[in-house]
Design a protein around this motif. Structure first.
Motif, PDB file in Angstrom:
ATOM      1  N   ARG A 139       0.685  -1.206   0.046  1.00 44.71           N
ATOM      2  CA  ARG A 139      -0.023  -0.067   0.057  1.00 44.71           C
ATOM      3  C   ARG A 139       0.679   1.324  -0.010  1.00 44.71           C
ATOM      4  O   ARG A 139       0.395   2.426  -0.738  1.00 44.71           O
ATOM      5  CB  ARG A 139      -0.820  -0.150   1.206  1.00 44.71           C
ATOM      6  CG  ARG A 139      -1.904   1.213   1.202  1.00 44.71           C
ATOM      7  CD  ARG A 139      -2.777   1.091   2.491  1.00 44.71           C
ATOM      8  NE  ARG A 139      -3.874   2.003   2.438  1.00 44.71           N
ATOM      9  CZ  ARG A 139      -5.100   1.896   2.239  1.00 44.71           C
ATOM     10  NH1 ARG A 139      -5.383   0.373   1.600  1.00 44.71           N
ATOM     11  NH2 ARG A 139      -6.074   2.696   2.172  1.00 44.71           N
ATOM     12  N   TYR A 140       1.787   1.298   0.757  1.00 48.35           N
ATOM     13  CA  TYR A 140       2.830   2.598   0.829  1.00 48.35           C
ATOM     14  C   TYR A 140       4.338   2.374   0.341  1.00 48.35           C
ATOM     15  O   TYR A 140       4.958   3.386   0.330  1.00 48.35           O
ATOM     16  CB  TYR A 140       3.012   2.700   2.481  1.00 48.35           C
ATOM     17  CG  TYR A 140       1.609   2.740   3.285  1.00 48.35           C
ATOM     18  CD1 TYR A 140       1.094   4.027   2.986  1.00 48.35           C
ATOM     19  CD2 TYR A 140       1.347   1.706   3.951  1.00 48.35           C
ATOM     20  CE1 TYR A 140      -0.266   3.864   3.878  1.00 48.35           C
ATOM     21  CE2 TYR A 140       0.206   1.797   4.590  1.00 48.35           C
ATOM     22  CZ  TYR A 140      -0.697   2.996   4.573  1.00 48.35           C
ATOM     23  OH  TYR A 140      -1.734   3.096   5.286  1.00 48.35           O
ATOM     24  N   ALA A 180      -5.268  14.079   1.805  1.00 51.16           N
ATOM     25  CA  ALA A 180      -5.295  12.737   1.200  1.00 51.16           C
ATOM     26  C   ALA A 180      -3.984  12.313   0.570  1.00 51.16           C
ATOM     27  O   ALA A 180      -3.929  11.042   0.445  1.00 51.16           O
ATOM     28  CB  ALA A 180      -6.346  12.917   0.063  1.00 51.16           C
ATOM     29  N   ALA A 201       0.367   9.903   4.085  1.00 49.60           N
ATOM     30  CA  ALA A 201       0.212   8.635   5.392  1.00 49.60           C
ATOM     31  C   ALA A 201       0.656   8.782   6.538  1.00 49.60           C
ATOM     32  O   ALA A 201       1.596   9.597   7.088  1.00 49.60           O
ATOM     33  CB  ALA A 201       1.206   7.695   4.400  1.00 49.60           C
ATOM     34  N   HIS A 237      -8.120  11.468  10.002  1.00 49.86           N
ATOM     35  CA  HIS A 237      -8.970  10.705   9.038  1.00 49.86           C
ATOM     36  C   HIS A 237      -9.928  11.335   8.380  1.00 49.86           C
ATOM     37  O   HIS A 237     -10.262  11.245   7.242  1.00 49.86           O
ATOM     38  CB  HIS A 237      -9.540   9.439   9.742  1.00 49.86           C
ATOM     39  CG  HIS A 237     -10.294   8.250   8.790  1.00 49.86           C
ATOM     40  ND1 HIS A 237      -9.567   7.529   8.335  1.00 49.86           N
ATOM     41  CD2 HIS A 237     -11.466   8.222   8.588  1.00 49.86           C
ATOM     42  CE1 HIS A 237     -10.353   6.661   7.637  1.00 49.86           C
ATOM     43  NE2 HIS A 237     -11.607   7.274   7.957  1.00 49.86           N
ATOM     44  N   ASP A 251      -4.434   8.685   4.732  1.00 49.51           N
ATOM     45  CA  ASP A 251      -4.294   7.322   4.876  1.00 49.51           C
ATOM     46  C   ASP A 251      -3.724   6.965   6.128  1.00 49.51           C
ATOM     47  O   ASP A 251      -2.456   6.803   6.226  1.00 49.51           O
ATOM     48  CB  ASP A 251      -3.714   6.587   3.471  1.00 49.51           C
ATOM     49  CG  ASP A 251      -3.910   5.391   3.480  1.00 49.51           C
ATOM     50  OD1 ASP A 251      -3.449   4.664   4.180  1.00 49.51           O
ATOM     51  OD2 ASP A 251      -4.389   5.037   2.251  1.00 49.51           O
ATOM     52  N   ALA A 278      -7.265   3.000   7.844  1.00 44.88           N
ATOM     53  CA  ALA A 278      -7.322   2.304   6.513  1.00 44.88           C
ATOM     54  C   ALA A 278      -6.922   0.993   6.516  1.00 44.88           C
ATOM     55  O   ALA A 278      -7.356   0.330   5.832  1.00 44.88           O
ATOM     56  CB  ALA A 278      -6.860   3.125   5.505  1.00 44.88           C
TER      57      ALA A 278
END
Length: 347
Positions: A202-203, A254, A257, A279, A284, A298
């Motif tokens: 994801r990251y 947005a 992270a 959030h 994220d 998330a």
């Protein structure tokens, strides 16, 4: 080919931690002897001197000292001694110097100076024959063994546990909250593996990460940011959850992270409103810890539940795995980050 595999040392050293924790708990009586000498001196104040990852461990010890011992504690600024020559009266003060190598010249000078000015000095290192151990009146060996990867993993977590066992013994505790940490570390590493792998996917391409926590877990947020920065070259910044809401939250959007370290207890509870806020701004959020399932996120990485005061020993483990995985996914070698050496010599 195996000998050249990137990240092999860091991976092995992460995996060694359950055994190291169990062995360190078995040596509790040895650490309790140092604690007895501290109790006999009855310090009125505690100062902690450290650099890098060890500075995060020292911050953890500061929380332990203030909460469990009800003593005021502070972090030393070594340059006040090494550059400016300050010579305060340290009579009845405990000075704990924390260094994995025990070889940093500034910490050695701080320790020697503090002892000469009346402090009771204790070295907490992974190198029993280091100059720092020789300079201090008392010493605690964290017993992590030789660490080959540049990024500290097992030495950091073992230092946390050694400091906990020391402070707990000073207050007259029996180490009960640490007894099962070896087994809990093994289950944490095993049970978080899939979630860590998902977090790497994801990251992998993220450029900017904020890490946050409250209370005992704040050192984990600081260490997480350092690990991500030094292994994956991410722009990582750590904030207390309280400080994050006092201004830096304006930079959260947005594209941000947020790695939140949240374990069961008062610190984790205090982070709820913070994570609701970030959030709500579209960030994220990756939640790591035994209370990860209870916050807005998330993705969540589970950690075995413990007493809050020892949670930092476990909650950093999956973050180390995350840093290792991200470094490899981004084409780096976490064993040998560019521009870094195992021992940094500062004054």
């Amino acid at each position: 080919m195996t000998d050249q595999q990137p990240g092999r040392h860091m991976a092995a050293e992460i995996d060694q931690q359950p055994g190291i924790f169990a062995a360190l708990v078995d040596r509790r009586a040895e650490i309790a002897e140092v604690a007895r000498a501290i109790r006999d001196r009855g310090p009125r104040f505690v100062l902690l001197a450290a650099r890098g990852s060890s500075d995060h461990a020292a911050l953890y010890a500061k929380y332990l000292t203030e909460v469990l011992l009800q003593l005021p504690a502070g972090l030393v600024s070594p340059s006040t001694t090494t550059l400016y020559g300050a010579q305060p009266d340290l009579t009845d003060v405990l000075v704990v110097s924390v260094s994995q190598s025990g070889g940093s010249p500034d910490l050695l000078e701080v320790t020697e100076s503090a002892r000469a000015r009346g402090a009771l000095t204790v070295a907490v290192t992974n190198t029993p024959d280091s100059p720092l151990n020789g300079a201090a009146e008392l010493s605690v060996d964290v017993g992590a063994g030789v660490e080959h990867a540049v990024a500290a993993t097992k030495t950091y977590s073992a230092t946390l546990l050694a400091l906990y066992l020391l402070v707990d013994a000073v207050r007259g505790g029996d180490g009960r909250h640490a007894r099962d940490l070896g087994e809990l570390a093994r289950s944490t590493l095993d049970n978080s593996a899939d979630a860590v792998a998902e977090a790497v996917r994801r990251y992998r391409f993220v450029d900017r990460v904020l890490t946050t926590a409250r209370g005992y877990s704040l050192p984990s947020a600081l260490e997480s940011a350092l690990k991500l920065a030094e292994t994956s070259y991410l722009a990582a910044r750590a904030y207390s959850g309280a400080d994050l809401l006092h201004g830096p939250v304006a930079a959260v959007d947005a594209e941000t992270a947020v790695l939140a370290v949240t374990s069961t207890g008062k610190g984790g509870e205090a982070l709820h409103d913070v994570l609701d806020a970030v959030h709500g701004r579209g960030a994220d959020v990756l939640a790591v810890g035994s209370a990860a399932a209870k916050v807005s996120a998330a993705l969540r990485i589970p950690v075995a539940e413990t007493a809050e005061e020892v949670a930092p020993v476990l909650e950093i483990l999956p973050v180390q795995r995350l840093a290792h995985g991200l470094a490899l996914a981004r084409g780096g070698d976490p064993d040998s980050p560019r521009g870094l050496n195992k021992v940094t010599r500062t004054r």
